[in-house]
Design an enzyme around this catalytic site. Structure first.
Site, PDB file in Angstrom:
ATOM      1  N   SER A   1       0.855  -1.194   0.000  1.00  0.00           N
ATOM      2  CA  SER A   1       0.000   0.000   0.000  1.00  0.00           C
ATOM      3  C   SER A   1       0.885   1.236   0.000  1.00  0.00           C
ATOM      4  O   SER A   1       1.667   1.433  -0.931  1.00  0.00           O
ATOM      5  CB  SER A   1      -0.956  -0.027   1.207  1.00  0.00           C
ATOM      6  OG  SER A   1      -1.867   1.058   1.149  1.00  0.00           O
ATOM      7  N   THR A   2       0.836   2.055   1.040  1.00  0.00           N
ATOM      8  CA  THR A   2       1.622   3.295   1.085  1.00  0.00           C
ATOM      9  C   THR A   2       3.106   2.997   0.907  1.00  0.00           C
ATOM     10  O   THR A   2       3.687   2.219   1.658  1.00  0.00           O
ATOM     11  CB  THR A   2       1.402   4.015   2.418  1.00  0.00           C
ATOM     12  OG1 THR A   2       0.002   4.208   2.622  1.00  0.00           O
ATOM     13  CG2 THR A   2       2.112   5.362   2.433  1.00  0.00           C
TER      14      THR A   2
ATOM     15  N   HIS B   1      -2.848  -1.252  -3.138  1.00  0.00           N
ATOM     16  CA  HIS B   1      -4.012  -0.397  -2.932  1.00  0.00           C
ATOM     17  C   HIS B   1      -3.926   0.817  -3.855  1.00  0.00           C
ATOM     18  O   HIS B   1      -3.135   1.728  -3.631  1.00  0.00           O
ATOM     19  CB  HIS B   1      -4.094   0.052  -1.474  1.00  0.00           C
ATOM     20  CG  HIS B   1      -4.307  -1.080  -0.518  1.00  0.00           C
ATOM     21  ND1 HIS B   1      -3.961  -1.007   0.814  1.00  0.00           N
ATOM     22  CD2 HIS B   1      -4.839  -2.315  -0.688  1.00  0.00           C
ATOM     23  CE1 HIS B   1      -4.274  -2.142   1.421  1.00  0.00           C
ATOM     24  NE2 HIS B   1      -4.797  -2.953   0.519  1.00  0.00           N
TER      25      HIS B   1
ATOM     26  N   MET C   1       0.059   1.161   5.016  1.00  0.00           N
ATOM     27  CA  MET C   1      -0.652   1.458   6.248  1.00  0.00           C
ATOM     28  C   MET C   1      -1.764   0.432   6.471  1.00  0.00           C
ATOM     29  O   MET C   1      -2.252  -0.193   5.532  1.00  0.00           O
ATOM     30  CB  MET C   1      -1.227   2.870   6.217  1.00  0.00           C
ATOM     31  CG  MET C   1      -2.211   3.144   5.102  1.00  0.00           C
ATOM     32  SD  MET C   1      -2.742   4.882   5.052  1.00  0.00           S
ATOM     33  CE  MET C   1      -3.825   4.943   6.481  1.00  0.00           C
TER      34      MET C   1
ATOM     35  N   ASP D   1      -3.940  -4.932   6.279  1.00  0.00           N
ATOM     36  CA  ASP D   1      -4.395  -5.810   5.205  1.00  0.00           C
ATOM     37  C   ASP D   1      -3.276  -6.789   4.844  1.00  0.00           C
ATOM     38  O   ASP D   1      -2.129  -6.386   4.637  1.00  0.00           O
ATOM     39  CB  ASP D   1      -4.791  -4.972   3.982  1.00  0.00           C
ATOM     40  CG  ASP D   1      -5.520  -5.778   2.927  1.00  0.00           C
ATOM     41  OD1 ASP D   1      -6.073  -6.839   3.260  1.00  0.00           O
ATOM     42  OD2 ASP D   1      -5.545  -5.330   1.762  1.00  0.00           O
TER      43      ASP D   1
END
Length: 400
Positions: free
Chosen positions: A180-181, A207, A300, A303
């Site tokens: 993600s991030t 994401h 972050m 998940d």
């Protein structure tokens, strides 16, 4: 009281600057210390105000966001910078360029939103969690005062322990990666380190919203020796190919007759995400059992943690990125703290770990053998559908 997070907001639109300022001011943990209408003024204000986070528009006069992030990174490699982007192909292309130039993350501007309040809600839901995730040492609430107690020796932080497999480790027949991030650049680095002869399929959930994932897959395809595509529903899953989950769709791998294929659906978000890493990994466990390698990169939230627990329980292998090299140690940290990672490694070591753990499936083919060749070297011949040697368990039913 804990120190508030100081934010500098940069956008050429007075309306957007006011909207972002009002949204951030509504959170007691955040203070907007300044605004700027372009990147040139922003550089001066960064030097004057020393913000903890900068929100940076992409399209601005005088100096746009792409120029500004490059200038910021010349003098400060660690200052968190969140780009503001439009949900268009042009906006996505510019955002991916900003991420490759050092931006920490991005949020999409509200589009076709019916009211100012809805616009504010959209920005609040996206932006505030990312700001807090990028500066967790300031986002954490101050501890409540406690009654005096007898002094005790300081306790060290809970160590991250790696898992010791209870039995023989199975050779993976597939690789799944979640991020993600900070993930776009981390994933690019990992895939660039994998050989073109990779003998297993790779499933990726990063994401990202629609449009972004298609352009991101194209960028990865150019930078990697492997074939990288945005996944399509019903597409056969073949060795040497990387399948990126499209924005707003969960991606699973399921059996249809003799083949394993991609299944896309818009079931409910999990961990507030669609696509979700957990959805992808669960389906891979159903398809491959313990013959699976899961890798969780920077991001972050948590998940991927539950999916990795299923991988570990099935006898598969799990690798997580370490805290020092993660932009946000949320997702890999959740896996590491759970004690289900076989290794917790810096980003620069993960491609080598994947190659080592895949074993013969990642080694170059020898003369006279029948390799599962990269689709790049056989572009004119469609790759064969991937069919594991041993029957896989029936996949769980996805939610439509």
């Amino acid at each position: 009281m804990s120190q508030r997070i100081k934010v500098l907001t940069v956008d050429d639109s007075v309306v957007v600057r006011r909207l972002v300022t009002d949204v951030l001011a509504s959170d007691p943990a955040i203070e907007v210390v300044g605004t700027a209408p372009n990147g040139k003024i922003a550089l001066d204000k960064i030097a004057q105000l020393a913000p903890d986070v900068v929100t940076l528009d992409i399209e601005m006069p005088v100096m746009d966001g792409l120029e500004a992030i490059k200038e910021i990174r010349k003098v400060d490699r660690r200052l968190p910078v969140i780009m503001f982007s439009t949900l268009t192909e042009r906006g996505a292309t510019a955002t991916l360029e900003a991420l490759s130039s050092g931006a920490s993350d991005y949020v999409t501007k509200p589009a076709n939103v019916g009211s100012v309040q809805e616009s504010m809600d959209s920005v609040r839901e996206q932006l505030i969690p990312k700001i807090k995730a990028l500066v967790p040492h300031l986002a954490a609430p101050a501890p409540a005062p406690a009654a005096p107690v007898r002094p005790v020796a300081a306790q060290p932080a809970t160590p991250v322990t790696t898992r010791v497999p209870s039995g023989a480790v199975k050779a993976p027949r597939a690789l799944v990666i979640g991020s993600s991030t900070g993930g776009p650049e981390a994933l690019s680095a990992v895939l660039a380190g994998l050989p073109a002869t990779l003998g297993v399929p790779v499933l990726v959930t990063q994401h990202m919203p629609p449009v972004f994932t298609r352009l991101y897959a194209q960028r990865l395809d150019k930078a990697s020796a492997l074939r990288v595509v945005e996944a399509t529903d019903g597409e056969p899953v073949v060795p040497g190919s990387v399948y990126v989950a499209p924005g707003d769709f969960h991606m699973e791998v399921v059996r249809r007759g003799p083949q394993l294929v991609v299944k896309l659906h818009q079931g409910p978000p999990e961990n507030f995400c669609r696509p979700a890493v957990d959805v992808m990994i669960r389906s891979a466990v159903a398809a491959f059992g313990g013959e699976l390698l899961a890798v969780i990169l920077t991001g972050m939230g948590s998940d991927g943690k539950l999916g990795c627990k299923a991988v570990a329980a099935a006898g598969g292998q799990v690798v997580a990125q370490d805290e020092a090299t993660s932009v946000v140690w949320g997702m890999p940290g959740a896996v590491a703290r759970e004690g289900i990672a076989d290794e917790v490694l810096p980003l620069g070591s993960i491609a080598d770990a994947i190659t080592r753990r895949l074993g013969p499936a990642a080694r170059p083919a020898t003369a006279g053998s029948s390799p599962l060749a990269s689709t790049r070297s056989t572009a004119s011949v469609p790759p064969p559908a991937f069919s594991p040697a041993a029957p896989a368990a029936r996949p769980t039913q996805g939610r439509w």
